[in-house]
Structure formats: structure tokens, C-alpha cells
Design a protein around this motif. Structure first.
Motif, PDB file in Angstrom:
ATOM      1  N   ILE A  76      -5.236  -4.153  -6.613  1.00 38.59           N
ATOM      2  CA  ILE A  76      -4.934  -2.764  -6.285  1.00 38.59           C
ATOM      3  C   ILE A  76      -5.921  -1.899  -7.059  1.00 38.59           C
ATOM      4  CG2 ILE A  76      -3.190  -0.938  -6.402  1.00 38.59           C
ATOM      5  CD1 ILE A  76      -1.090  -3.229  -6.574  1.00 38.59           C
ATOM      6  N   ILE A  89      -5.677  -1.758  -1.235  1.00 41.23           N
ATOM      7  CA  ILE A  89      -4.935  -2.967  -1.572  1.00 41.23           C
ATOM      8  C   ILE A  89      -5.609  -4.110  -0.832  1.00 41.23           C
ATOM      9  CG2 ILE A  89      -2.678  -4.048  -1.726  1.00 41.23           C
ATOM     10  CD1 ILE A  89      -2.640  -1.296  -2.957  1.00 41.23           C
ATOM     11  N   ARG A 102       0.832  -1.216   0.000  1.00 43.25           N
ATOM     12  CA  ARG A 102       0.000   0.000   0.000  1.00 43.25           C
ATOM     13  C   ARG A 102       0.863   1.262   0.000  1.00 43.25           C
ATOM     14  NH1 ARG A 102      -2.903   0.862   5.450  1.00 43.25           N
ATOM     15  NH2 ARG A 102      -0.813   1.646   5.927  1.00 43.25           N
TER      16      ARG A 102
END
Length: 336
Positions: free
Chosen positions: A216, A287, A43
Motif C-alpha cells: 500500500i 494497492i 483500496r
């Protein structure tokens, strides 16, 4: 025989009462923490990459607005357009000289298009002749469109749009604009660029270390996705609304990692954060990986502990059964 029985009982007791719980309390939390830390690391890396992408584009547009080529060509294109129009000999002469030079910058920076707009809103140049060329962004039909809004605010400072659809390229683009001044600091207009979505898409597609279910994605402040879903075939950019606990908390400014249900209504481990300082773009980054896959090692360890404990218990019980049965038979023979 008595010693063997005592030793077996101690081993069984040690595993079930001491080793099993001790392993559960130490190793399993460590495994869970490792999974979470990995997702948090991904992330933070992606957050920096996306922020750097925008910072780089802001810098590119700013530098382009200061380029002598833009400062010289904008008033010349504007004068030729105002005096005789886009198809006049005077305009074509200016275009023949400056057009190839501006096209060089378009290729160099990977822009979809570059526009020059005078301070009155006239789109006086475009490397690709599309529907905007020759229109007025202050009073014309496109004044209320994204390009019109970018023009109005771009006259005063660098302005970027969120993702918007480009009919010419049949894809999504960012619009970036910066004011252009002459040597005496007089406003001439602005330079505007179209940045294709393909420039940022690779950042979101790199899913190394996220397994089979990792994803993502980015969501805007209107709750619609700004990226492509890996699980849905149809386009999800500005089409799929994401209204989950993670997006709500991220849009409220919170950074965290939690097990929640995602937009597919599947439990996932989700690491989320707002993307700060993107100037005019308000996005959050998420994420995630399916809970089942994320904690597979934890589940496997729990299962193995149960299996080992069960096997030891069965062996111990069977052993004790035959031991006491044998003792019972021996005592019976002794009485006879």
C-alpha cells in the motif's frame, strides 16, 4: 469390450470438450473476480482511513484555535516577545504559566510541536525550542519555506502542508495551522502544529490479506512517494519518483484496477484511486500485489486442468493401444 471402449471415449470427450472449457469459462473468471474485488475492498477501506485521518486533524487544529487557552496566551506571548525578547523575565513568566498547559495539548493529540505565531509573522512560542522560534515567517529566512507558506495561508483559513522534513525530529511531518481570533473577532495570529508521519504510517503498514508481495503506498501530485516502500531499504518518502500508468491515471482523477508494471518493473495487479477532499494535500492511493501471487489460484487451476486432461488422454490412448493390439493379435491367431 465394445461398451467399455464407448464409455471411455465418452468420458474423455466429455472432459476435454465440455467439462474442461466449461470449468475454464466459469470458475477461472470467478477466481479472478474474487482477487480483484478483494484488492478493491482494501483500496476503499484504506481510502476512507486516510481521508478520516486528515478530517480528524483538521478538526483538532480548528478546535485548538478556538480554545480559550490559545486565545489568551497568544497575545501575551506576543507582547512579552516584542517588548523584551525570549529570554526576558516577562516572557519567562508567561511561559511558566501557559507553557505546561499547551504542552498538555501537545501530548494529548500526539503533535511533534505546537507554535503560536502573531499576525505579523513572529513565532512567539514553541513547546520545543527549535530554529523557528523567534523568527519572522513573513519576512525572515523561513518565509519561503513550507512553514512560511503555511503561515501566509493559515491567517485566512485552516491550512495544511504536504509532508515536509523536520530537522528537529529527523523525520517527516505535516504542518497544520488555523487562525486565532479574540472575543471581538479580531485576528491575533495563528496556531500551528507539527503532526509526525508516524501518525499515518500504521494505516499504510497494515497489509493483512495482501500476501507476501502486497503493498500500500501513496504518491503526491509531483509523482514522488509519500510512504515507505516495503521492498527498498532506503527512504522513499519524497525520494522515489513513481511514473507508472497507474499513478498517471489516478492523478488524472481515475479509479480503476489493472495489471501493469510497477515501479520495480514487475507485473502487478494494481487498484488505484485519487484521494479526494484532503484540502491542501493532493495524493493518490495505490494497492498492488504481484500478478504471479495474485493469480496463483487461477494458475494452479489451469495447471490442474491440463494435468488431469493429460492423464485422462494418456490413459485413454494407452488403453486403446493395448485394446486394438489385442484385437489385432486375436484376429491374426484366428486366421492361422
Amino acid at each position: 469390450m465394445y461398451r467399455i471402449l464407448v464409455a471411455s471415449s465418452i468420458a474423455f470427450f466429455t472432459f476435454l470438450v465440455i467439462m474442461g472449457p466449461l470449468t475454464y469459462r466459469t470458475l477461472i473468471p470467478a477466481l479472478e473476480s474474487e482477487v480483484k474485488n478483494h484488492l478493491i475492498s482494501v483500496r476503499e477501506i484504506k481510502k476512507v482511513q486516510i481521508q478520516n485521518f486528515f478530517y480528524e486533524k483538521y478538526g483538532d487544529v480548528h478546535i485548538l484555535s478556538k480554545n480559550p487557552l490559545v486565545e489568551q496566551s497568544l497575545p501575551r506571548f506576543s507582547n512579552a516577545f516584542r517588548s523584551a525578547g525570549l529570554d526576558s523575565a516577562s516572557y519567562k513568566q508567561v511561559d511558566t504559566y501557559y507553557g505546561p498547559l499547551l504542552e498538555h495539548y501537545q501530548r494529548r493529540f500526539g503533535y511533534q510541536n505546537i507554535f503560536l505565531v502573531d499576525k505579523d509573522g513572529n513565532v512567539v512560542f514553541g513547546i520545543k525550542r527549535n530554529e523557528y522560534l523567534g523568527t519572522n515567517l513573513k519576512t525572515g529566512v523561513y518565509s519561503s519555506f513550507t512553514i512560511g507558506e503555511v503561515f501566509k495561508e493559515g491567517l485566512n483559513n485552516i491550512k495544511f502542508s504536504d509532508l515536509t522534513w523536520s530537522e528537529e525530529s529527523k523525520d517527516f511531518v505535516f504542518l497544520g495551522a488555523a487562525p486565532v481570533y479574540d472575543a471581538s473577532n479580531t485576528l491575533l495570529g495563528l496556531v500551528m502544529v507539527e503532526i509526525p508521519f508516524s501518525k499515518i504510517d500504521p494505516i499504510l503498514l497494515q497489509r493483512d490479506g495482501l500476501g507476501e508481495t502486497g503493498e500500500i503506498y501513496v504518491v503526491g501530485d509531483d509523482n514522488f512517494m509519500r510512504s515507505k516502500s516495503r521492498f527498498l531499504k532506503q527512504n522513499t518518502i519524497l525520494k522515489l519518483e513513481i511514473d507508472t500508468q497507474a499513478t498517471k491515471e489516478a492523478l488524472a482523477g481515475h479509479t480503476d484496477i489493472k495489471i501493469i508494471k510497477d515501479y520495480r518493473n514487475i507485473p502487478v495487479l494494481n487498484a488505484y484511486t485519487p484521494l479526494e477532499n484532503l484540502r491542501d494535500v493532493h495524493w493518490v492511493l495505490l494497492i498492488k500485489i504481484d500478478k504471479k501471487e495474485a493469480f496463483y489460484a487461477v494458475l494452479a487451476l489451469k495447471t490442474n486442468l491440463i494435468i488431469i486432461g493429460t492423464v485422462i488422454a494418456v490413459i485413454t490412448i494407452v488403453y486403446l493401444y493395448f485394446y486394438f493390439r489385442k484385437r489385432h493379435l486375436q484376429s491374426g491367431h484366428a486366421r492361422h
